[in-house]
Design a protein around this motif. Structure first.
Motif, short mmCIF file in Angstrom:
data_model
loop_
_atom_site.label_atom_id
_atom_site.label_comp_id
_atom_site.label_asym_id
_atom_site.label_seq_id
_atom_site.Cartn_x
_atom_site.Cartn_y
_atom_site.Cartn_z
N GLY A 21 0.78 -1.22 0.00
CA GLY A 21 0.00 0.00 0.00
C GLY A 21 0.82 1.28 0.00
N SER A 22 2.06 1.21 0.50
CA SER A 22 2.89 2.41 0.58
C SER A 22 4.33 1.99 0.86
CB SER A 22 2.42 3.32 1.73
OG SER A 22 2.66 2.68 2.97
N GLY A 23 5.23 2.96 0.79
CA GLY A 23 6.62 2.71 1.15
C GLY A 23 6.75 2.43 2.64
N ILE A 31 10.46 10.68 8.04
CA ILE A 31 10.12 10.01 9.31
C ILE A 31 9.56 8.60 9.10
CG2 ILE A 31 7.78 10.98 9.48
CD1 ILE A 31 8.32 11.24 12.56
N ALA A 32 9.09 8.28 7.91
CA ALA A 32 8.57 6.92 7.66
C ALA A 32 9.60 5.86 8.00
CB ALA A 32 8.13 6.79 6.21
N THR A 33 10.88 6.16 7.77
CA THR A 33 11.94 5.18 8.05
C THR A 33 11.90 4.78 9.52
OG1 THR A 33 13.28 6.45 6.47
CG2 THR A 33 14.40 4.69 7.69
N THR A 34 11.84 5.77 10.41
CA THR A 34 11.87 5.47 11.85
C THR A 34 10.48 5.07 12.37
OG1 THR A 34 11.79 7.88 12.14
CG2 THR A 34 13.91 6.79 12.49
N GLU A 83 17.11 -2.08 2.86
CA GLU A 83 17.38 -0.83 2.14
C GLU A 83 16.11 0.03 2.12
OE1 GLU A 83 19.21 -1.52 -1.88
OE2 GLU A 83 18.99 -3.60 -1.27
N ASP A 84 16.23 1.29 2.51
CA ASP A 84 15.16 2.24 2.24
C ASP A 84 15.45 2.84 0.87
OD1 ASP A 84 13.42 4.35 1.92
OD2 ASP A 84 13.44 4.92 4.04
N ALA A 85 14.83 2.24 -0.14
CA ALA A 85 15.07 2.65 -1.53
C ALA A 85 13.91 3.49 -2.05
CB ALA A 85 15.28 1.41 -2.40
N PHE A 105 10.30 0.25 -1.38
CA PHE A 105 10.09 1.29 -2.40
C PHE A 105 8.75 1.97 -2.15
CE2 PHE A 105 13.07 -1.55 -4.46
CZ PHE A 105 13.92 -0.68 -5.12
N SER A 106 8.73 3.28 -2.40
CA SER A 106 7.50 4.05 -2.35
C SER A 106 7.14 4.50 -3.75
CB SER A 106 7.69 5.28 -1.47
OG SER A 106 6.62 6.20 -1.66
N PHE A 107 5.85 4.46 -4.07
CA PHE A 107 5.39 5.02 -5.34
C PHE A 107 4.46 6.19 -5.08
CE2 PHE A 107 6.01 0.36 -6.10
CZ PHE A 107 7.26 0.50 -6.69
N GLY A 164 5.11 11.83 -6.08
CA GLY A 164 6.30 12.62 -6.39
C GLY A 164 7.59 11.83 -6.53
N LYS A 165 7.57 10.53 -6.30
CA LYS A 165 8.80 9.73 -6.41
C LYS A 165 9.16 9.51 -7.89
CE LYS A 165 8.98 9.65 -2.06
NZ LYS A 165 8.88 8.81 -0.91
N ASN A 166 10.37 9.03 -8.16
CA ASN A 166 10.79 8.86 -9.57
C ASN A 166 9.80 7.99 -10.34
OD1 ASN A 166 13.02 10.13 -8.46
ND2 ASN A 166 14.43 9.14 -9.88
N GLU A 213 -1.64 6.33 -3.60
CA GLU A 213 -0.66 5.70 -2.71
C GLU A 213 -0.27 4.32 -3.23
OE1 GLU A 213 0.56 7.09 0.01
OE2 GLU A 213 -0.90 8.63 0.59
N ALA A 214 1.00 3.98 -3.14
CA ALA A 214 1.46 2.63 -3.49
C ALA A 214 2.89 2.43 -3.03
CB ALA A 214 1.37 2.39 -5.00
N GLY A 215 3.28 1.17 -2.88
CA GLY A 215 4.65 0.84 -2.49
C GLY A 215 4.95 -0.61 -2.81
C1 LIG Z 1 8.63 8.57 0.55
C2 LIG Z 1 9.53 7.93 1.52
C3 LIG Z 1 9.08 6.95 2.42
C4 LIG Z 1 7.63 6.60 2.62
O1 LIG Z 1 6.93 6.21 1.53
P1 LIG Z 1 5.32 6.34 1.52
O2 LIG Z 1 4.95 5.66 0.26
O3 LIG Z 1 4.97 7.78 1.55
O4 LIG Z 1 4.81 5.61 2.72
C5 LIG Z 1 10.03 6.33 3.23
N1 LIG Z 1 11.33 6.67 3.19
C6 LIG Z 1 11.78 7.62 2.37
C7 LIG Z 1 13.24 7.95 2.38
C8 LIG Z 1 10.91 8.31 1.53
O5 LIG Z 1 11.36 9.27 0.73
#
Ligand SMILES: *Cc1c(COP(=O)(O)O)cnc(C)c1O
Length: 402
Positions: A61-63, A90-93, A177-179, A207-209, A212-214, A220-222
């Protein structure tokens, strides 16, 4: 024309070219009522795994879901410590905390903004001890086991993975990896003398989609990628309430599925991702040329010989950021700050007890970085105008050069 506004990111123009294909995806979904799972999701998973040179991909559903599920599936448990960097979204933490662990930080390399492996080594050697019985490193101050590390491939450039993976194998840490910002980024490994794609080097990658990501969805998607079938299978369970079969729940999970319409949109857009990344690289090169010779006034992004960035963001550093950002805003040029507060100093993490000065390089970058317009389709004319406004603003404040 020359004074037209330049957006920080243009998400409108990019979709015009294949709007018809996107509408077809939607029509098909309506015709078949295929909204959740099914061939669209599977098709995207196969294509994205191939793109990342990973064996498996699980659409989510998301990154944030991807980070959380990858950590849980990799075995991170309540009471563990997971190490990352303070200069990330902050999603990382959040994902680390939501997996039950405590986030801890090591500082970044000042040139690449990604995890400094020397700092990671220092943390593991000086602040932890090895427990040979559990085969875990234990953090001295808290007595908690350190079980995973999350390098963040920030701004489209991979962290120094050889060194991080070496430390991880020495100390029995999982590497997630937080890619999220690095679809298509590459790293040259000295171990086998070849380039590796983001999402193919750790135990798993997120991965996050986000639009605004590449590679962005229209919502929302990941996804997570891995070469480990067991890990992928656990993520498939986690995304769907732990169901191995409808209403047969092997574990308690989440609602974290990739929806089929977004998967369909992503399949259309994935075919263009290589071209878009190449356009971003060309734009970065153009910025680099336009800024050449004024290196004293600002710091431009550094790409080590082992990295091929996909320039999710083009981030410069200047002394007086507030002033420059205001000047650019006045000139109709969009900018961003990624990110203005290092996470250890964010209100949400007050309870972790960090202080100003704990991670000086991340703190210094948080107060000096500025993201300039960067997106596929950014024109040379637009970039010349951005650079000319930046240089005018900086030379007006710089001490004269003699
Ligand atoms: C965008 C992003 C996320 C979170 O992804 P979502 O799809 O918004 O949940 C996590 N880590 C990094 C570094 C991001 O840029």
């Amino acid at each position: 024309m020359t004074n037209a506004n330049i957006p920080f990111l243009d998400l409108v123009t990019v979709h015009r070219e294949f709007e018809g294909e996107l509408v077809e995806v939607l029509k098909n979904a309506l015709k078949t009522a295929g909204f959740i799972g099914g061939p669209m999701v599977q098709g995207f998973e196969e294509e994205f795994a191939r793109f990342c040179e990973a064996q498996l991909c699980v659409g989510l559903g998301s990154g944030t879901d991807a980070l959380r599920f990858a950590l849980i599936a990799a075995g991170v448990k309540s009471g563990d410590i997971v190490i990352t960097v303070p200069n990330t979204f902050i999603a990382t933490t959040e994902a680390i905390s939501q997996a039950g662990a405590r986030p801890d930080f090591v500082d970044i390399d000042p040139q690449t903004y990604t995890m400094d492996p020397a700092k990671l080594r220092e943390y593991l050697e000086r602040r932890c001890r090895w427990n040979p019985k559990t085969r875990q490193v234990v953090h001295n101050a808290t007595g908690k086991p350190v079980t995973a590390v999350v390098p963040v491939h920030l701004y489209g450039q991979m962290a120094d993975m050889d060194a991080i993976l070496d430390l991880a194998s020495q100390y029995n840490l999982k590497v997630i990896e937080d890619a999220c910002q690095a679809q298509g980024a590459e790293y040259f490994s000295q171990k086998d003398s070849r380039w590796h794609k983001a999402g193919s080097m750790g135990q798993a990658a997120a991965f996050s989609f986000y639009p605004g990501k590449n590679l962005g969805a229209c919502g929302e998607a990941g996804a997570m990628t891995t070469n480990d079938e067991q890990l992928a299978q656990t993520c498939r369970l986690l995304r769907d309430h732990g169901q191995s079969k409808k209403y047969f729940h092997d574990i308690e999970g989440y609602n974290g599925r990739l929806d089929a319409i977004q998967a369909g949109f992503l399949r259309v857009k994935l075919r263009h991702l290589g071209t878009w990344n190449e356009q971003r690289r060309q734009a970065a090169e153009r910025y680099g040329k336009l800024f050449a010779g004024v290196q004293g006034l600002l710091t431009v992004p550094h790409q080590p010989s082992w990295a091929r960035s996909v320039y999710h963001l083009y981030v410069i550093q200047v002394e007086d950021r507030a002033r420059l950002q205001q000047k650019l805003t006045d000139a109709g040029i969009g900018t961003g700050i990624h990110y203005p507060v290092a996470l250890h100093l964010t209100k949400a993490y007050e309870h972790l007890g960090y202080h100003v000065g704990d991670f000086p390089i991340a703190e210094q970058s948080a107060t000096h970085i500025l993201s300039l317009p960067m997106f596929p389709g950014l024109t040379a004319d637009q970039q010349e105008r951005v650079v000319s406004e930046v240089l005018q603003s900086l030379s007006a404040t710089a001490p004269s050069a003699h």
